[in-house]
Design an enzyme around this catalytic site. Structure first.
Site, PDB file in Angstrom:
ATOM      1  N   ALA A 155      33.623   5.408  11.312  1.00 45.47           N
ATOM      2  CA  ALA A 155      33.463   6.356  10.210  1.00 45.47           C
ATOM      3  C   ALA A 155      32.175   7.140  10.390  1.00 45.47           C
ATOM      4  O   ALA A 155      31.215   6.668  10.992  1.00 45.47           O
ATOM      5  CB  ALA A 155      33.440   5.622   8.874  1.00 45.47           C
ATOM      6  N   CYS A 156      32.176   8.381   9.880  1.00 44.25           N
ATOM      7  CA  CYS A 156      30.921   9.115   9.700  1.00 44.25           C
ATOM      8  C   CYS A 156      30.701   9.224   8.199  1.00 44.25           C
ATOM      9  O   CYS A 156      31.193   8.382   7.441  1.00 44.25           O
ATOM     10  CB  CYS A 156      30.966  10.477  10.393  1.00 44.25           C
ATOM     11  SG  CYS A 156      32.178  11.607   9.707  1.00 44.25           S
ATOM     12  N   ILE A 157      30.010  10.205   7.727  1.00 39.11           N
ATOM     13  CA  ILE A 157      29.653  10.265   6.317  1.00 39.11           C
ATOM     14  C   ILE A 157      30.892  10.337   5.423  1.00 39.11           C
ATOM     15  O   ILE A 157      30.973   9.666   4.401  1.00 39.11           O
ATOM     16  CB  ILE A 157      28.742  11.469   6.035  1.00 39.11           C
ATOM     17  CG1 ILE A 157      27.388  11.264   6.715  1.00 39.11           C
ATOM     18  CG2 ILE A 157      28.532  11.661   4.536  1.00 39.11           C
ATOM     19  CD1 ILE A 157      26.448  12.435   6.553  1.00 39.11           C
ATOM     20  N   THR A 158      31.886  11.135   5.814  1.00 43.68           N
ATOM     21  CA  THR A 158      33.004  11.394   4.904  1.00 43.68           C
ATOM     22  C   THR A 158      34.380  11.107   5.491  1.00 43.68           C
ATOM     23  O   THR A 158      35.373  11.319   4.806  1.00 43.68           O
ATOM     24  CB  THR A 158      32.993  12.864   4.452  1.00 43.68           C
ATOM     25  OG1 THR A 158      33.099  13.713   5.607  1.00 43.68           O
ATOM     26  CG2 THR A 158      31.720  13.193   3.695  1.00 43.68           C
ATOM     27  N   ARG A 159      34.470  10.652   6.737  1.00 40.00           N
ATOM     28  CA  ARG A 159      35.798  10.527   7.339  1.00 40.00           C
ATOM     29  C   ARG A 159      35.944   9.280   8.196  1.00 40.00           C
ATOM     30  O   ARG A 159      34.997   8.835   8.834  1.00 40.00           O
ATOM     31  CB  ARG A 159      36.130  11.775   8.161  1.00 40.00           C
ATOM     32  CG  ARG A 159      35.208  12.023   9.322  1.00 40.00           C
ATOM     33  CD  ARG A 159      35.538  13.316  10.060  1.00 40.00           C
ATOM     34  NE  ARG A 159      34.917  14.469   9.451  1.00 40.00           N
ATOM     35  CZ  ARG A 159      35.126  15.723   9.836  1.00 40.00           C
ATOM     36  NH1 ARG A 159      35.940  15.981  10.825  1.00 40.00           N
ATOM     37  NH2 ARG A 159      34.517  16.720   9.227  1.00 40.00           N
TER      38      ARG A 159
END
Length: 495
Positions: A438-442
């Site tokens: 994951a990254c910040i939003t996905r």
């Protein structure tokens, strides 16, 4: 597509070191003379900016490693020192700068993945497994140092020429940068654009000076600083006394902004009108253009995302709410981002941020900005501009608007479900999932077959959109809870 999926993974790895920027910016700002005027707090923040390449080497190596091991981090540090110092010894004219951290991190992350389970003969058993990783990474970085010493100068010229072309092309180059910044977001590759302009473009040298009993800092063109000496006055600053001149230059628009360069902020100021004004205006347009029966539910979801964008500058959940259902709106959004870049720079507005262009950073970094007050009316103009354009384009071309199922959104705003089993089932089951990050939003997924996804189920769980990258790689946009969900999925499937 395999190579593209790899760049997705690398983009995710870049997020770990970027996460250090907010605390660095907070400490640096609060410690400055125009805030709390506490030098040790300012020094604590500047220490992070001063060592960003090393932090990126460490963070990327951990982000690329299979299990986020500390051994990968150690390998990244070892690799970085070997790469930078050996390269300089071969060719002092080579300036790897920020890219040294990226290269060392990539090499060390892969060195860990290939060596952490390695077995050795009994007499070398101490060096087996994870203890072998720093050795392998160091040797690989030594080879890369030779390559960089001999050939990086050509890549350096290419990068410098590209960024210089954008910087020197005036409105045309600025417009292209703004459009690219938003256009690369659906692909998750916008961090590579940031790595050039935020962390590598332009340079200055930090100079500390006293005025009265107050300590200040400014970052000036290295050519100007080369003529300065300790104890003399800074040009155009009366009664100043230079107390310290940095040994190394500071590179990149973001780094220079927080170092006190009065010419930095060119590649960040434009984002405030878009994130604080434009996207909230788009959210209102999407809400009012929705069918009356769904308007309350759609508004509850979109306006909460608009508030997130306004306060923090986290925009992806809102952008992905209309990207897939009406791509033409996203094209308009990217074009308007380019317009914002041109407008801000034509008016001489310079501003920056430690995290993103939301109200928090806008207020916090006001004292470092140039003409920040002009952004206030521009934010309002872009709110109206986005609203009018989005609303009438939707109505004229009968574009779809986001839909929220009332059964899944009784509170008036769509909630992201945290049940890992539900996500696993919607993603095609445990056997279909190869990797999940994951990254910040996905969520960033490696799978055997994207066609096994149940898109409707994912949307019911709270997904704002699904991006398929070939048949074996995909992203699911969830918002700030993405990393927690990724970790719970990993724990459930043991990957």
């Amino acid at each position: 597509m395999v190579n593209f999926a790899y760049f997705q993974r690398l983009g995710k790895a870049l997020m770990l070191p970027i996460a250090t920027l907010p605390i660095a910016a907070l400490l640096l700002r609060f410690g400055m003379p125009d805030m709390l005027d506490i030098s040790f707090i300012a020094k604590a923040g500047s220490s992070i900016f001063d060592n960003l390449p090393l932090i990126f080497a460490l963070g990327i190596s951990v982000g690329l490693s299979k299990d986020g091991s500390g051994a990968a981090a150690l390998a990244g540090v070892v690799g970085y020192f070997i790469l930078t110092q050996a390269t300089i010894a071969i060719n002092p004219d080579v300036n790897l700068g920020f890219f040294a951290g990226i290269l060392a991190g990539i090499i060390s992350g892969h060195a860990y993945n290939y060596s952490y389970q390695a077995k050795m003969p009994d007499f070398l058993a101490f060096f087996a497994g994870k203890r072998l990783t720093p050795i392998v990474a160091g040797l690989c970085c030594l080879v890369m140092a030779w390559f960089c010493g001999e050939f990086w100068i050509f890549a350096q010229h290419g990068i410098d020429n590209f960024s210089a072309w954008i910087a020197q092309s005036g409105a045309i180059g600025q417009f292209i940068y703004g459009v690219m910044n938003r256009a690369l977001i659906p692909l998750g590759l916008h961090y590579f654009l940031h790595s050039v302009f935020w962390f590598s473009l332009g340079e200055c040298t930090k100079v500390s000076y006293e005025v009265g009993s107050s300590l200040h800092q400014i970052c000036l063109n290295p050519e100007v600083v080369s003529h300065l000496t300790l104890g003399q006055a800074l040009p155009n600053i009366d009664n100043s006394v230079i107390t310290k001149i940095a040994d190394m230059t500071t590179r990149g628009d973001l780094n220079r902004f927080f170092a006190g360069d009065p010419k930095a902020g060119v590649y960040m100021a434009w984002a405030y009108p878009v994130m604080m004004g434009g996207l909230p205006g788009a959210a209102l347009a999407l809400t009012l253009a929705s069918p009356k029966s769904k308007r309350k539910l759609v508004g509850g979801m979109l306006l909460s995302l608009a508030l997130t964008s306004f306060l923090t500058g986290i925009t992806e959940p809102l952008e992905f709410s209309f990207l897939f259902i009406a791509p033409v709106l996203y094209v308009i959004h990217a074009v308007l981002a380019g317009v914002a870049m041109v407008v801000c720079n034509s008016l001489g507005i310079l501003h920056g941020f430690g995290f993103s262009a939301g109200l928090i950073d806008f207020i916090l970094n006001w004292g470092l900005a140039t003409k920040p007050w002009l952004l206030v009316p521009i934010v309002g103009v872009f709110f109206v501009l986005y609203f009018v354009i989005f609303y009438f384009v939707i109505k004229i071309f009968k574009l779809p608007t986001p839909e929220v199922d009332e059964a899944n959104d009784k509170s008036g705003s769509q909630q992201v479900t945290m049940d890992p089993k539900a996500y696993i089932e919607a993603l095609g089951g445990t056997d279909n999932i190869v990797s999940v990050d994951a990254c910040i939003t996905r969520l960033r997924l490696g799978v055997h077959d994207c066609n096994l996804f149940d898109d409707d189920a994912l949307k019911e769980l709270g997904a704002k959109g699904i991006v398929r990258i070939g048949a074996k790689s995909a992203q699911v946009i969830l918002g700030p809870k993405a990393e927690s969900i990724a970790n719970s999925i990993k724990a459930s499937i043991g990957k």
